[in-house]
Design an enzyme around this catalytic site. Structure first.
Site, PDB file in Angstrom:
ATOM      1  N   CYS A  58       1.072  -3.391  -2.756  1.00  0.00           N
ATOM      2  CA  CYS A  58      -0.202  -2.706  -2.480  1.00  0.00           C
ATOM      3  C   CYS A  58      -1.390  -3.609  -2.794  1.00  0.00           C
ATOM      4  O   CYS A  58      -2.402  -3.591  -2.092  1.00  0.00           O
ATOM      5  CB  CYS A  58      -0.304  -1.413  -3.294  1.00  0.00           C
ATOM      6  SG  CYS A  58       0.971  -0.208  -2.904  1.00  0.00           S
ATOM      7  N   ARG A 135       3.381   3.884   3.321  1.00  0.00           N
ATOM      8  CA  ARG A 135       2.261   3.056   3.807  1.00  0.00           C
ATOM      9  C   ARG A 135       1.925   3.496   5.234  1.00  0.00           C
ATOM     10  O   ARG A 135       2.587   3.065   6.186  1.00  0.00           O
ATOM     11  CB  ARG A 135       2.642   1.573   3.795  1.00  0.00           C
ATOM     12  CG  ARG A 135       3.061   1.074   2.439  1.00  0.00           C
ATOM     13  CD  ARG A 135       3.463  -0.398   2.449  1.00  0.00           C
ATOM     14  NE  ARG A 135       4.188  -0.693   1.217  1.00  0.00           N
ATOM     15  CZ  ARG A 135       3.596  -0.937   0.047  1.00  0.00           C
ATOM     16  NH1 ARG A 135       2.280  -0.936  -0.030  1.00  0.00           N
ATOM     17  NH2 ARG A 135       4.318  -1.177  -1.036  1.00  0.00           N
TER      18      ARG A 135
HETATM   19  C1  BEZ Z   1       4.399  -2.264  -4.353  1.00  0.00           C
HETATM   20  O1  BEZ Z   1       4.737  -3.346  -4.815  1.00  0.00           O
HETATM   21  O2  BEZ Z   1       3.278  -2.067  -3.891  1.00  0.00           O
HETATM   22  C2  BEZ Z   1       5.384  -1.137  -4.322  1.00  0.00           C
HETATM   23  C3  BEZ Z   1       6.709  -1.433  -4.113  1.00  0.00           C
HETATM   24  C4  BEZ Z   1       7.630  -0.396  -4.072  1.00  0.00           C
HETATM   25  C5  BEZ Z   1       7.220   0.921  -4.230  1.00  0.00           C
HETATM   26  C6  BEZ Z   1       5.871   1.202  -4.398  1.00  0.00           C
HETATM   27  C7  BEZ Z   1       4.946   0.176  -4.435  1.00  0.00           C
END
Ligand code: BEZ
Length: 221
Positions: A58, A135
């Site tokens: 993110c 997402r």
């Molecule tokens: C992230 O790194 O943004 C992420 C990865 C897996 C689940 C939720 C967020």
């Protein structure tokens, strides 16, 4: 069905369709309370969700959104983020991104603690996660119609060339009443809509387009 989502909410999620209206909402954001319709005015909006603040993928995506923000502004597009984290978390994360990466996040982020917006737009996909949005990217036109929806899983970051390309393709298609072919990029030829009658089909062969066949014509716009 899980205890977190009743049937009506689930049905509501399924009603978001391309070409149809998006629901209006009011939400608390890092820029104050926003009502979508008033905040958007006559501009396009990209409403996107991320699973959680202070997570690595993110963070890369937020910096990438910031990286295309100027290009989006040139195209009359406003950015609006959304996650189920609090305003304080958003503020701290934005400040942390500035501190660690020297990137300014200037768009508002919704603090959707009650998941109202996330559920309204179908951003909660329970097989993936029932406590955080996937997402999602919603491309909303100035008439508040949903024009494109991109959905990515938790473990794959989005492609920001594609986000800009979709904006360019939608705006070009609208402006010239044409369609954009596979892998279209600004400057490429566009597709002229196929004729609707046999008479028009016969005439098409004589038109001043790049005509391959009666149903397949391109032109430069
Ligand atoms: C992230 O790194 O943004 C992420 C990865 C897996 C689940 C939720 C967020």
């Amino acid at each position: 069905m899980s205890e977190h989502m009743n049937e009506q909410e689930n049905a509501g999620q399924a009603m978001l369709q391309l070409g149809g209206p998006v629901p209006d909402f009011e939400a608390k954001t890092t820029h104050g309370t926003i009502k979508l319709s008033e905040w958007a005015g006559d501009q396009w909006v990209i409403l996107f969700s991320h699973p959680a603040d202070f997570t690595p993928v993110c963070t890369t995506e937020f910096m990438a959104f910031a990286g295309i923000a100027d290009e989006l502004e040139k195209r009359n597009v406003k950015l609006l983020g959304n996650s189920v984290d609090s305003i304080y978390s958003h503020i701290a994360w934005v400040r942390n991104i500035k501190q660690n990466f020297d990137v300014d996040i200037n768009f508002p982020i919704i603090a959707d603690l009650d998941m109202k917006v996330s559920k309204l737009f179908g951003m909660i996909h329970e097989p993936s996660a029932d406590t955080e949005p996937i997402r999602a990217v919603f491309f909303i036109d100035p008439e508040r119609k949903l024009r494109t929806m991109l959905l990515y899983p938790l473990n794959v970051g989005r492609n920001f060339d594609e986000i800009l390309r979709v904006v360019d393709a939608l705006q070009t298609a609208d402006k010239h009443a044409v369609a954009c072919p596979a892998d279209w990029r600004p400057g490429d030829k566009v597709i002229v809509p196929p004729p609707k009658t046999t008479e028009q089909a016969a005439q098409r062969m004589n038109e001043d387009y790049d005509v391959t066949d009666w149903y397949f014509s391109k032109k430069q716009v």
